[in-house]
Design an enzyme around this catalytic site. Sequence first.
Site, short mmCIF file in Angstrom:
data_model
loop_
_atom_site.label_atom_id
_atom_site.label_comp_id
_atom_site.label_asym_id
_atom_site.label_seq_id
_atom_site.Cartn_x
_atom_site.Cartn_y
_atom_site.Cartn_z
N ASP A 234 0.85 -1.19 0.00
CA ASP A 234 0.00 0.00 0.00
C ASP A 234 0.88 1.23 0.00
O ASP A 234 2.10 1.14 0.15
CB ASP A 234 -0.93 -0.01 1.22
N LYS A 235 0.23 2.37 -0.15
CA LYS A 235 0.93 3.65 -0.07
C LYS A 235 0.16 4.57 0.87
O LYS A 235 -1.04 4.43 1.05
CB LYS A 235 1.11 4.22 -1.46
N HIS A 236 0.88 5.50 1.46
CA HIS A 236 0.21 6.52 2.27
C HIS A 236 0.81 7.87 1.92
O HIS A 236 2.01 8.00 1.74
CB HIS A 236 0.41 6.25 3.77
N SER A 237 -0.06 8.86 1.82
CA SER A 237 0.42 10.23 1.61
C SER A 237 -0.03 11.08 2.78
O SER A 237 -1.14 10.89 3.30
CB SER A 237 -0.17 10.78 0.31
N THR B 7 -9.08 10.59 -0.02
CA THR B 7 -9.39 9.62 -1.08
C THR B 7 -10.85 9.15 -1.00
O THR B 7 -11.51 8.99 -2.03
CB THR B 7 -8.42 8.43 -0.98
N ARG C 277 -7.18 14.59 19.57
CA ARG C 277 -6.07 15.42 19.09
C ARG C 277 -6.59 16.58 18.26
O ARG C 277 -6.10 17.71 18.36
CB ARG C 277 -5.10 14.58 18.26
N SER D 229 -0.18 7.19 14.61
CA SER D 229 -1.51 7.20 14.00
C SER D 229 -1.47 6.61 12.59
O SER D 229 -2.25 5.71 12.23
CB SER D 229 -2.02 8.65 13.98
N LYS E 173 -2.50 2.28 11.48
CA LYS E 173 -3.53 1.93 10.49
C LYS E 173 -2.92 1.13 9.34
O LYS E 173 -3.52 0.17 8.85
CB LYS E 173 -4.20 3.21 9.97
N LYS E 174 -1.73 1.53 8.89
CA LYS E 174 -1.12 0.80 7.77
C LYS E 174 -0.70 -0.61 8.21
O LYS E 174 -0.85 -1.57 7.46
CB LYS E 174 0.08 1.59 7.22
N1 URA Z 1 -2.96 11.26 9.08
C1 URA Z 1 -3.26 10.36 10.04
O1 URA Z 1 -3.83 9.32 9.75
N2 URA Z 1 -2.93 10.63 11.29
C2 URA Z 1 -2.29 11.76 11.66
O2 URA Z 1 -2.00 11.95 12.83
C3 URA Z 1 -1.97 12.69 10.66
C4 URA Z 1 -2.32 12.40 9.36
#
Ligand code: URA
Length: 433
Positions: free
Chosen positions: A81-84, A121, A169, A184, A188-189
């Site tokens: 996967d990718k995360h931005s 997304t 937060r 965070s 999730k990833k």
């Molecule tokens: N995206 C996230 O999922 N968590 C954060 O804390 C900041 C950006």
Amino acid sequence: MAFLDLIERKRDGGALSPDEIQGFVREVVAGALPREQVSAFLMAVLFRGMDDSERRTLTLAMRDSGEVLAWTPDPRRPVVDKHSTGGVGDKVSLPLAPLLASLGFRVPMISGRGLGITGGTLDKLESIPGFSTRLSSERIRELVEVDGVAMVGQTDRMVPADRILYALRDVTGTVPSRDLITASILSKKLAEGLEALVLDVKCGAAAFMRTRAEATRLAESLEGLANQCGVGTRAFVTRMDQPLGRSAGNWLEVVESVECLRGRGPADLRELVCCLAGSLMVQTGRADDLAAAIGVAAGELDSGRPLAVWQRMLERQGADMDAYSRKLRSDVLAPVVQEVRSPASGCVCQVDARLLGEALRRLGAGRLQSGDVVDPEVGFDRIVQVGDSVSAGDVLVRIHARSENAAETAISQIANAFRIQDSPVDREAVRIT
Ligand code: URA
């Protein structure tokens, strides 16, 4: 647990043990801690930071607070996967996920909604008629194993600790902690059960991290911890001073993504999509060299196969394909469209993504408060880019708005977004590191 002791220790710069951090996450999920104490703890972390061991324990405890996806072992089809970290016009996930599936990866892409001025997304995908992003983990598994890709939101059972902590937060000014952002994002990833991950950490005017130095520190924190946790990860730092591509707004970004899947569309979008895909090929041992892998990814985009994967994914996830095709054929969907024209001839030397992002949110493409419903059709297209030559009277941007008033407000908000100069400007490379 005497939670007050932990808050005071962190406030005074001390470290917490793994047991204490795991206990904290358990009690947060159980709702056993008062919100004011959790908020105070988050603020103490923001000011005092966490050491490597604390950050790792927090990330893994958050991952394990809910369901973690598991996959059938298959070395020929790595799960990636990718995360931005997000930006204006950042639609990379839309063409990238089907491209990766077309290259033979399995891609359980679990995404989020827009945050601040950065688009999400899920909001973009939900502008496709009928498309559902709420699938059970069983259905996600089935789609990914069979078709190679699913693009969905987090299920209720995944990473509940992040949902609770993120909401706190958001209202306590504790989002910009590198430790909390790292935990965070990675919790999730890691819950996706990945073998490899590529990260796009944005820096610049419209990014979380304004400076390259801050973005690099976050990239190193994310990359280092994800690798320690057994997920082969590479982080790129890329610019977010001007929008990515030439469109920003939920549906307008789908249109541009489909262009990219047709082997066309803006060069900066294609470059970033191919770079991230190429990197995953190298990370998973399917290519030795990034430049060659980027070439393979570009050839795959041009083959039309990723577009076919995208269309099958839309069908599988409930899209009304007739309505989608009709929508794709319409140049204009919002009730009001206005063009902003260049007052002078020359070369574009600035397109301020922050001003465009703020105007975009006000147009209704993003949220001013959590719970706001986004407008799928408003936004900007035909946005000029730094390095473009323009003549006086040429279009700098086209505004799609719900009303004349909304369009006029956007025009005044972006009045200073564009700068034109006489001398030529180098087009900046999208990729920085
Ligand atoms: N995206 C996230 O999922 N968590 C954060 O804390 C900041 C950006």
